[in-house]
Design a protein around this motif. Structure first.
Motif, PDB file in Angstrom:
ATOM      1  N   ARG A 145       0.814  -1.220   0.000  1.00 28.32           N
ATOM      2  CA  ARG A 145       0.000   0.000   0.000  1.00 28.32           C
ATOM      3  C   ARG A 145       0.845   1.267   0.000  1.00 28.32           C
ATOM      4  N   ILE A 183      -2.376   7.389  -4.332  1.00 30.74           N
ATOM      5  CA  ILE A 183      -3.790   7.558  -4.004  1.00 30.74           C
ATOM      6  C   ILE A 183      -4.426   8.632  -4.879  1.00 30.74           C
ATOM      7  N   HIS A 231      -7.600   7.978  -7.277  1.00 29.99           N
ATOM      8  CA  HIS A 231      -8.832   8.752  -7.109  1.00 29.99           C
ATOM      9  C   HIS A 231      -9.168   9.539  -8.377  1.00 29.99           C
ATOM     10  N   GLU A 237     -11.860  10.921   0.537  1.00 30.63           N
ATOM     11  CA  GLU A 237     -11.913  10.203   1.823  1.00 30.63           C
ATOM     12  C   GLU A 237     -12.482   8.792   1.632  1.00 30.63           C
ATOM     13  N   THR A 252     -12.306   7.006  -1.114  1.00 27.94           N
ATOM     14  CA  THR A 252     -11.265   6.241  -1.808  1.00 27.94           C
ATOM     15  C   THR A 252     -10.211   5.766  -0.822  1.00 27.94           C
ATOM     16  N   LYS A 253      -9.767   6.654   0.056  1.00 22.22           N
ATOM     17  CA  LYS A 253      -8.759   6.279   1.055  1.00 22.22           C
ATOM     18  C   LYS A 253      -9.276   5.184   1.980  1.00 22.22           C
ATOM     19  N   THR A 254     -10.509   5.310   2.438  1.00 17.74           N
ATOM     20  CA  THR A 254     -11.088   4.306   3.343  1.00 17.74           C
ATOM     21  C   THR A 254     -11.230   2.962   2.638  1.00 17.74           C
ATOM     22  N   GLU A 267      -7.800   1.388   2.479  1.00 13.20           N
ATOM     23  CA  GLU A 267      -7.358   0.930   3.797  1.00 13.20           C
ATOM     24  C   GLU A 267      -8.010  -0.389   4.205  1.00 13.20           C
TER      25      GLU A 267
END
Length: 162
Positions: free
Chosen positions: A33, A38, A42, A58, A60-62, A65
């Motif tokens: 990762r 990112i 996105h 946010e 996309t990040k979640t 993760e």
């Protein structure tokens, strides 16, 4: 987790996910990762995909993760991506699969799928699923087909879901 002598797992004690890296000529697929771009992921999702145009950064990040992510790279540049949402025991959902335009037509999406399907933590699952509007022929090469029992499946989509 309840009952005498039973305690919930301490997530900080769990080993980190294993990083997998596979090379083909000048291309690399990695589950590391820390290598993911990112912003590029996105940007592709909101500008070039049909399924995630309204996704926030946010979200996309979640999503990243909480997934096993597969970055596809050429000379360190992210040129493709896919993620798998899974319990690593019975079920996996493949989503956000893409290869950027300039690298399409080279078999990289097939190779990316081969790497995903062969990932050691995804073996022995009872079911893999995905949704696609236009890539049925790609996924059919890996055993995907229309739902055998669509009457057993239900969904609760957002109003703007693809």
């Amino acid at each position: 987790y309840s009952g005498p002598g039973v305690r919930p797992p301490n997530l900080s004690e769990m080993p980190p996910p294993k990083v997998m890296e596979v090379k083909l000529d000048e291309f690399v697929v990695s589950t590391d990762r820390s290598l993911l771009d990112i912003d590029a992921i996105h940007r592709f999702l909101v500008e070039a995909s049909y399924w995630a145009r309204e996704r926030t950064l946010e979200q996309t990040k979640t999503a990243i993760e909480n997934s096993i992510c597969f970055g596809l790279y050429s000379d360190g540049r992210l040129i493709g991506f896919a993620r798998v949402v899974t319990d690593r025991a019975t079920f996996a959902y493949i989503g956000d699969v893409f290869v950027i335009d300039e690298f399409r037509g080279r078999g990289l999406s097939k190779w990316l799928m081969e790497v995903i399907i062969s990932h050691p933590e995804l073996q022995g699952l009872r079911r893999w699923v995905l949704a696609t509007r236009d890539a049925h022929s790609l996924y059919e090469k890996f055993g995907f087909h229309e739902l055998v029992h669509p009457d057993r499946w239900m969904e609760r989509p957002a109003p703007n879901a693809y």
